[in-house]
Design a protein around this motif. Sequence first.
Motif, PDB file in Angstrom:
ATOM      1  N   THR A 179      -6.151   4.359   1.233  1.00  0.00           N
ATOM      2  CA  THR A 179      -7.364   3.720   1.116  1.00  0.00           C
ATOM      3  C   THR A 179      -8.484   4.992   0.684  1.00  0.00           C
ATOM      4  O   THR A 179      -9.634   4.628   0.260  1.00  0.00           O
ATOM      5  CB  THR A 179      -7.968   2.727   2.217  1.00  0.00           C
ATOM      6  OG1 THR A 179      -7.539   3.362   3.359  1.00  0.00           O
ATOM      7  CG2 THR A 179      -6.983   1.407   2.199  1.00  0.00           C
ATOM      8  N   HIS A 238     -16.352   2.361   0.680  1.00  0.00           N
ATOM      9  CA  HIS A 238     -15.322   1.578  -0.176  1.00  0.00           C
ATOM     10  C   HIS A 238     -14.116   1.617   0.727  1.00  0.00           C
ATOM     11  O   HIS A 238     -13.331   0.710   0.758  1.00  0.00           O
ATOM     12  CB  HIS A 238     -15.257   2.140  -1.443  1.00  0.00           C
ATOM     13  CG  HIS A 238     -14.502   1.261  -2.257  1.00  0.00           C
ATOM     14  ND1 HIS A 238     -14.657   1.200  -3.622  1.00  0.00           N
ATOM     15  CD2 HIS A 238     -13.515   0.587  -2.252  1.00  0.00           C
ATOM     16  CE1 HIS A 238     -13.975   0.329  -4.406  1.00  0.00           C
ATOM     17  NE2 HIS A 238     -13.020   0.067  -3.560  1.00  0.00           N
ATOM     18  N   PHE A 239     -13.910   2.944   1.274  1.00  0.00           N
ATOM     19  CA  PHE A 239     -12.657   3.476   1.925  1.00  0.00           C
ATOM     20  C   PHE A 239     -12.578   2.525   3.204  1.00  0.00           C
ATOM     21  O   PHE A 239     -11.469   1.880   3.274  1.00  0.00           O
ATOM     22  CB  PHE A 239     -12.732   4.893   2.088  1.00  0.00           C
ATOM     23  CG  PHE A 239     -11.900   5.159   3.595  1.00  0.00           C
ATOM     24  CD1 PHE A 239     -10.627   4.932   3.924  1.00  0.00           C
ATOM     25  CD2 PHE A 239     -12.811   5.499   4.436  1.00  0.00           C
ATOM     26  CE1 PHE A 239     -10.154   5.135   5.078  1.00  0.00           C
ATOM     27  CE2 PHE A 239     -12.214   6.211   5.901  1.00  0.00           C
ATOM     28  CZ  PHE A 239     -10.835   5.739   5.827  1.00  0.00           C
ATOM     29  N   ASP A 250     -11.845  -1.514   2.405  1.00  0.00           N
ATOM     30  CA  ASP A 250     -10.370  -1.588   2.148  1.00  0.00           C
ATOM     31  C   ASP A 250      -9.263  -1.269   3.153  1.00  0.00           C
ATOM     32  O   ASP A 250      -8.507  -1.887   3.411  1.00  0.00           O
ATOM     33  CB  ASP A 250      -9.972  -0.618   0.755  1.00  0.00           C
ATOM     34  CG  ASP A 250     -10.740  -1.048  -0.455  1.00  0.00           C
ATOM     35  OD1 ASP A 250     -11.194  -2.304  -0.500  1.00  0.00           O
ATOM     36  OD2 ASP A 250     -10.348  -0.569  -1.392  1.00  0.00           O
ATOM     37  N   TYR A 251      -9.776  -0.223   3.971  1.00  0.00           N
ATOM     38  CA  TYR A 251      -8.833   0.282   5.013  1.00  0.00           C
ATOM     39  C   TYR A 251      -8.732  -1.102   6.122  1.00  0.00           C
ATOM     40  O   TYR A 251      -7.569  -1.424   6.613  1.00  0.00           O
ATOM     41  CB  TYR A 251      -9.204   1.496   5.937  1.00  0.00           C
ATOM     42  CG  TYR A 251      -8.466   1.700   7.020  1.00  0.00           C
ATOM     43  CD1 TYR A 251      -7.145   2.533   6.829  1.00  0.00           C
ATOM     44  CD2 TYR A 251      -9.012   1.757   8.074  1.00  0.00           C
ATOM     45  CE1 TYR A 251      -6.542   2.566   7.971  1.00  0.00           C
ATOM     46  CE2 TYR A 251      -8.223   1.867   9.323  1.00  0.00           C
ATOM     47  CZ  TYR A 251      -6.827   2.309   9.102  1.00  0.00           C
ATOM     48  OH  TYR A 251      -6.245   2.456  10.203  1.00  0.00           O
ATOM     49  N   PHE A 267      -6.405  -3.513   4.426  1.00  0.00           N
ATOM     50  CA  PHE A 267      -5.158  -3.190   4.066  1.00  0.00           C
ATOM     51  C   PHE A 267      -4.291  -2.769   5.316  1.00  0.00           C
ATOM     52  O   PHE A 267      -3.000  -2.777   5.191  1.00  0.00           O
ATOM     53  CB  PHE A 267      -4.888  -2.103   2.843  1.00  0.00           C
ATOM     54  CG  PHE A 267      -5.356  -2.805   1.609  1.00  0.00           C
ATOM     55  CD1 PHE A 267      -4.192  -3.592   1.108  1.00  0.00           C
ATOM     56  CD2 PHE A 267      -6.359  -2.374   0.828  1.00  0.00           C
ATOM     57  CE1 PHE A 267      -4.505  -4.151  -0.360  1.00  0.00           C
ATOM     58  CE2 PHE A 267      -6.696  -3.022  -0.480  1.00  0.00           C
ATOM     59  CZ  PHE A 267      -5.596  -3.795  -1.082  1.00  0.00           C
ATOM     60  N   SER A 268      -5.041  -2.211   6.142  1.00  0.00           N
ATOM     61  CA  SER A 268      -4.279  -1.789   7.501  1.00  0.00           C
ATOM     62  C   SER A 268      -3.866  -2.931   8.291  1.00  0.00           C
ATOM     63  O   SER A 268      -3.164  -2.873   9.275  1.00  0.00           O
ATOM     64  CB  SER A 268      -5.245  -0.824   8.454  1.00  0.00           C
ATOM     65  OG  SER A 268      -6.106  -1.469   8.779  1.00  0.00           O
ATOM     66  N   ILE A 294      -8.140   5.286  -2.774  1.00  0.00           N
ATOM     67  CA  ILE A 294      -8.761   4.054  -3.451  1.00  0.00           C
ATOM     68  C   ILE A 294     -10.390   4.199  -3.577  1.00  0.00           C
ATOM     69  O   ILE A 294     -10.666   3.994  -4.589  1.00  0.00           O
ATOM     70  CB  ILE A 294      -8.079   2.551  -3.016  1.00  0.00           C
ATOM     71  CG1 ILE A 294      -6.505   2.476  -2.983  1.00  0.00           C
ATOM     72  CG2 ILE A 294      -8.915   1.556  -3.500  1.00  0.00           C
ATOM     73  CD1 ILE A 294      -6.062   1.409  -2.220  1.00  0.00           C
ATOM     74  N   PRO A 301      -1.749   3.614   5.038  1.00  0.00           N
ATOM     75  CA  PRO A 301      -2.754   2.854   4.860  1.00  0.00           C
ATOM     76  C   PRO A 301      -4.262   3.581   4.880  1.00  0.00           C
ATOM     77  O   PRO A 301      -5.003   3.444   3.965  1.00  0.00           O
ATOM     78  CB  PRO A 301      -2.965   1.576   5.614  1.00  0.00           C
ATOM     79  CG  PRO A 301      -1.908   1.632   6.292  1.00  0.00           C
ATOM     80  CD  PRO A 301      -1.196   2.844   6.510  1.00  0.00           C
ATOM     81  N   VAL A 321       0.928  -1.191  -0.086  1.00  0.00           N
ATOM     82  CA  VAL A 321       0.090  -0.015   0.040  1.00  0.00           C
ATOM     83  C   VAL A 321       0.961   1.275  -0.003  1.00  0.00           C
ATOM     84  O   VAL A 321       0.529   2.281  -0.711  1.00  0.00           O
ATOM     85  CB  VAL A 321      -0.778   0.038   1.190  1.00  0.00           C
ATOM     86  CG1 VAL A 321      -1.775   1.198   1.381  1.00  0.00           C
ATOM     87  CG2 VAL A 321      -1.876  -1.086   1.040  1.00  0.00           C
TER      88      VAL A 321
END
Length: 250
Positions: free
Chosen positions: A111, A198-199, A202-203, A206-207, A114, A107, A42
Motif C-alpha cells: 500500500t 492514500h497509503f 488503502d492500508y 487491504f490489511s 500504491i 500489505p 495484495v
Amino acid sequence: MPTTKTARLALACTIIYIAGMGVSNLLIYRVFNVSYNDATFVKTLLPFISLLALWALGSFLALRNRLTPPDGPRRYPAFLVIFIPLVGMALYYWATHGELTPAFATPLVATVLIGLAEEMMFRRVLYVGLLQEPQGTQIRGALLGSAVVFSLLHSVNVLAGLPFPNMLLQLVTTFIAGLFYALMYDYTKSIGLMIASHFLWDYLIFSGAVTKIPVFSGVITVLNIAEFVIVVVLLTKRWQQERLSSAQNA
C-alpha cells in the motif's frame, strides 16, 4: 482532449499506467488464480505495483521540467479532518495487531507503493499536466479530468474478478476521492501528504484492519461522507470565485 503537449504527454503516461494495471490484474486472476477479493491479492500484486511505481516515478522525472506545481499559500484544516483519523486508526492497529512477520509487512509495503504510484501518476503528473492547459479552463479541467481518469483506473479491477456492481461503486467512490486528492494537493501543495493519506486509507482496507476492528468500518464510512462534503464545499467556493473573476474581467 488536452490541447497542450505537456497535458497530452501526462495523459499518455497515465493511460499506459492504467493499461499496465489492467494487464497485471488479468495475469493475477488468470495465471495465478487469485481474485481481487482474495486475502493473497495484495501479496500477488506486489511485484506488479513495484513496476508501476517505477513507471510513475519515471514519468514524473521525464516531464518534471514541464510540470509546474500549483503555487500559493499552503492550507491544511480540510485535509487534517481526514488525515488525523487515518493516522490514529493505523497507529492503534499497529499497536494492537502488529507483528514482525511477512504476512503483516506485505500489505504495508504494497500500500505504500500504491500510494506512491497513484499519487505521483494521477496528481503530480496528470493533474499538474492538465493545469498547463490554457488560462481560464485549466483548473476545472484539471480537477475533473484527473478525477475521471483516476476513477477509470479502478474499472480494470473487474479483470481481477471484482464483481461488476462492485466495480461500478468503486468508480463513484474513486471519482470523489480523485477530486478530494486533487483539491487537497492544490491546497496543501504537498504530494508527500497525499501519498501518506492514500497509503493509510488503502492500508486500513487491504490489511484487513476494518474487519478485525469493526468500529473502523464505521469510521471509514464517516470519513467517506466527510470527504464528499469537503469536495462539494471546496468546489462550490472554487466555482463561485471563478464566476466572480470572470464577471470582473468582463
